[in-house]
Enzyme design. Structure first.
Site, short mmCIF file in Angstrom:
data_model
loop_
_atom_site.label_atom_id
_atom_site.label_comp_id
_atom_site.label_asym_id
_atom_site.label_seq_id
_atom_site.Cartn_x
_atom_site.Cartn_y
_atom_site.Cartn_z
CG PHE A 188 -4.48 5.02 2.02
CD1 PHE A 188 -4.96 4.19 2.38
CD2 PHE A 188 -3.53 5.70 2.82
CE1 PHE A 188 -4.57 3.22 3.37
CE2 PHE A 188 -2.93 5.16 3.89
CZ PHE A 188 -3.41 3.98 4.43
CG HIS A 207 -5.39 4.38 12.16
ND1 HIS A 207 -5.45 5.57 11.62
CD2 HIS A 207 -5.31 3.42 11.26
CE1 HIS A 207 -5.44 5.43 10.40
NE2 HIS A 207 -5.26 4.01 10.36
CG ASP A 251 -3.59 -6.36 9.18
OD1 ASP A 251 -3.63 -6.37 8.12
OD2 ASP A 251 -4.90 -6.74 9.67
CB SER A 252 -4.73 -0.51 9.76
OG SER A 252 -4.08 -0.57 8.25
N GLY A 294 0.11 4.42 0.20
CA GLY A 294 -0.16 5.55 1.20
C GLY A 294 0.59 4.98 2.51
CG ASP A 299 -7.39 8.27 5.09
OD1 ASP A 299 -7.68 7.62 6.19
OD2 ASP A 299 -6.10 8.41 4.74
CG ASN A 333 -1.78 1.14 1.44
OD1 ASN A 333 -1.62 2.11 1.12
ND2 ASN A 333 -2.82 0.91 1.69
CD GLU A 348 -5.43 -16.56 1.24
OE1 GLU A 348 -6.68 -16.68 1.42
OE2 GLU A 348 -4.62 -17.56 0.47
P1 ITT Z 1 -0.88 -4.34 3.00
O1 ITT Z 1 -1.75 -5.46 3.46
O2 ITT Z 1 -0.32 -4.65 1.65
O3 ITT Z 1 -0.10 -3.54 3.94
P2 ITT Z 1 -3.55 -3.00 2.62
O4 ITT Z 1 -4.20 -1.89 2.11
O5 ITT Z 1 -4.08 -4.43 2.03
O6 ITT Z 1 -2.16 -3.17 2.50
P3 ITT Z 1 -4.40 -3.74 5.20
O7 ITT Z 1 -4.47 -5.47 4.84
O8 ITT Z 1 -4.13 -3.58 6.47
O9 ITT Z 1 -3.87 -3.01 4.08
O10 ITT Z 1 -5.92 -3.45 5.20
C1 ITT Z 1 -6.39 -2.31 5.55
C2 ITT Z 1 -7.59 -1.73 4.90
O11 ITT Z 1 -8.00 -0.43 5.77
C3 ITT Z 1 -7.65 -1.14 3.63
O12 ITT Z 1 -8.66 -1.33 2.87
C4 ITT Z 1 -6.97 0.37 3.90
O13 ITT Z 1 -7.61 1.11 3.01
C5 ITT Z 1 -8.00 0.56 5.27
N1 ITT Z 1 -7.15 1.50 5.98
C6 ITT Z 1 -6.28 1.36 6.84
N2 ITT Z 1 -5.45 2.36 7.22
C7 ITT Z 1 -6.13 3.36 6.64
C8 ITT Z 1 -6.02 4.64 6.78
O14 ITT Z 1 -5.12 5.19 7.52
N3 ITT Z 1 -6.93 5.39 6.03
C9 ITT Z 1 -7.81 5.00 5.27
N4 ITT Z 1 -8.02 3.65 5.21
C10 ITT Z 1 -7.24 2.80 5.94
#
Ligand code: ITT
Length: 221
Positions: A169, A196, A89-90, A29, A172, A27, A60
Site C-alpha cells: 500500500f 520497517h 505511526d510510520s 494494509g 510501496d 489503514n 487528529e
Molecule cells: P493510521 O493513522 O490510521 O494508522 P495512516 O495510513 O494514516 O493510517 P500514518 O498516519 O502512519 O498511517 O501515515 C503513514 C503514511 O506513510 C501513509 O501515507 C502510508 O501510506 C505511508 N506508509 C507507512 N508505512 C508504509 C508502508 O509499509 N508502505 C507504504 N507506505 C507506507
C-alpha cells in the site's frame, strides 16, 4: 534529575487468558501486516470496527514525531475500548528532500489519495540523482492504565523512477529494496521479513514471547 527503573506487574490480563488487543489503525494494509506478523503470539486482535467495541474515531495526528502520533492513536483507543491498543505511526524519509515527507507522509502535498501522493513524490524527485530513502515505523502498545511500550523499525532503500508491483500500500510501489525488488512486489510475509513495520513487529513479538514483559517505570526526580 535522576532516572530510576522500577518494576511493577502488568494488570488486567490473567496469564491463562488470551490478551485482547485492539489494532488502532484505519489503514487496512497495516491491519493485514500486523495480523500476519502477530499470528503466533496467541493474542486476540480486534479491528477498530469490531462489533464488541464502542464506536472509535482516531484522534487528529498533531504530534511532530512518530512516537507522539503513535501514542495519541494508541492511548485514545486504549482509553475508549478499555483494552490494550496497538498503533503504528510510520513514514517515508527521502534524503534528497531533507527527510520529507517523514511524519507527514499521510498528508504529503495535502493530497488525499495514495496515488496522488506517489505522483507528487515522483514529481519532486524528477532529475534527482540521490534517490536514497528509508521507511520508519513506530509501534506503540498502550494499556488502559496509561502504560506504554514502544518498538521501532527501519528499512533503507531508494525511490524508483516509476511504480512497480501491485501488492502492499501507500508508497510501496516506489520503494526499491537493496535486493532489486520493489516493496509492492512482496507478499505480506515477504514484506514482514524486510520491512520497517516487520522489524518493529518482530521486536514486539520477541519482547512478548514469554508473556507481557516486566514493566520499566521511569521516574523523574
Ligand atoms: P493510521 O493513522 O490510521 O494508522 P495512516 O495510513 O494514516 O493510517 P500514518 O498516519 O502512519 O498511517 O501515515 C503513514 C503514511 O506513510 C501513509 O501515507 C502510508 O501510506 C505511508 N506508509 C507507512 N508505512 C508504509 C508502508 O509499509 N508502505 C507504504 N507506505 C507506507
Amino acid at each position: 534529575m535522576q532516572d530510576m527503573s522500577l518494576e511493577s506487574s502488568v494488570p488486567s490480563n490473567k496469564p491463562s487468558e488470551k490478551m485482547r488487543v485492539v489494532i488502532a489503525t484505519s489503514n487496512e494494509g497495516k491491519v493485514a501486516e500486523i495480523r500476519e506478523a502477530l499470528s503466533g503470539l496467541g493474542w486476540e486482535l480486534l479491528a477498530l470496527s469490531d462489533p464488541s467495541l464502542p464506536r472509535i474515531t482516531l484522534p487528529e495526528e498533531t504530534g511532530t514525531t512518530y512516537e507522539e502520533n503513535a501514542a495519541l492513536k494508541a492511548c485514545a483507543v486504549a482509553l475508549i475500548a478499555g483494552l490494550p491498543a496497538l498503533a503504528d505511526d510510520s513514514g517515508l524519509e527521502v534524503s534528497a528532500l531533507n527527510g520529507e515527507p517523514g511524519v507527514f507522509s499521510a498528508r504529503f502535498g495535502n493530497l488525499d489519495s495514495a496515488n496522488g501522493r506517489n505522483l507528487h513524490l515522483l514529481e519532486k524527485m524528477r532529475g534527482k540523482t540521490d534517490r536514497a530513502a528509508k521507511f520508519v515505523s513506530v509501534l506503540l502498545l498502550a494499556y488502559p492504565d496509561g502504560y506504554l511500550e514502544s518498538y521501532r523499525g527501519e528499512v533503507e532503500g531508494s525511490i524508483l523512477e516509476g511504480p512497480r508491483g501491485r501488492d502492499g500500500f501507500g508508497y510501496d510501489p516506489l520503494f526499491l529494496l537493496p535486493d532489486g525488488r520493489s516493496m509492492a512486489e512482496l507478499s505480506v510475509p515477504e514484506k514482514r521479513a524486510v520491512s520497517h513495520r516487520g522489524r518493529a513487529l518482530e521486536a514486539l513479538k520477541a519482547a512478548h514471547a514469554a508473556g507481557a514483559p516486566k514493566r520499566e517505570v521511569t521516574r523523574l526526580e
